[in-house]
Design an enzyme around this catalytic site. Structure first.
Site: not given
Length: 172
Positions: A141-144
């Protein structure tokens, strides 16, 4: 209160890639946790106790292999999206934010206000930040991919060093 599921078996393993050791965990429903790099197993235990009270943690490298394989392929620059199932639990607001994160294309970034607008809650920028900080499944879950409106790299549960490395990986 969050949509907590209790009394599940949570399978876990340690994934090692280059200088990172990441604890990963899955339920029978899918990947539910990717830990911060080089943190003790206590981070996973604490998370499991809060999110899945009464559940048992079972080390099972074989069960986690499909998840580890896709994560390593991503970290090696060989994968841009994930096909593994996820089992993430949160409030309705958190789920909306996390789903919006999954819509950010590989190699691109968006601001916290972009996410707030995407979930049709433009005044909720701080709450969006809190939901992003609670993301249990780093990388996948690409919170970066979320940065400050001014382009600044803001906080990241995995640490700013990890965020920088992930963004550099995606930008080639």
């Amino acid at each position: 209160m969050a949509n907590q599921k209790t009394n599940k078996t949570i399978y876990w393993s340690l994934l090692t890639h280059e200088d990172w050791n990441l604890y990963i965990a899955a339920t029978s429903g899918g990947l539910c946790y990717v830990g911060s790099p080089n943190q003790p197993v206590a981070e996973l235990i604490s998370w499991a106790e809060n999110r899945f009270p009464g559940s048992s943690l079972v080390e099972d490298v074989a069960s986690l292999q499909p998840y580890a394989k896709e994560l390593i392929e991503y970290l090696q620059g060989e994968r841009t999206s994930f096909t593994i199932p996820f089992d993430f639990q949160g409030t309705e607001f958190q789920m909306a934010v996390w789903n919006a994160l999954c819509n950010i294309p590989y190699g691109e970034t968006q601001s916290y206000s972009d996410i707030a607008h995407a979930i049709q809650k433009p005044a909720s920028v701080r709450a969006v930040g809190a939901a992003i900080g609670a993301n249990p499944i780093l990388i996948t879950i690409p919170c970066h991919r979320v940065i400050g409106k001014n382009g600044a790299l803001t906080g990241y549960r995995g640490g700013l060093d990890m965020k920088v490395k992930l963004l550099q990986l995606e930008r080639g």
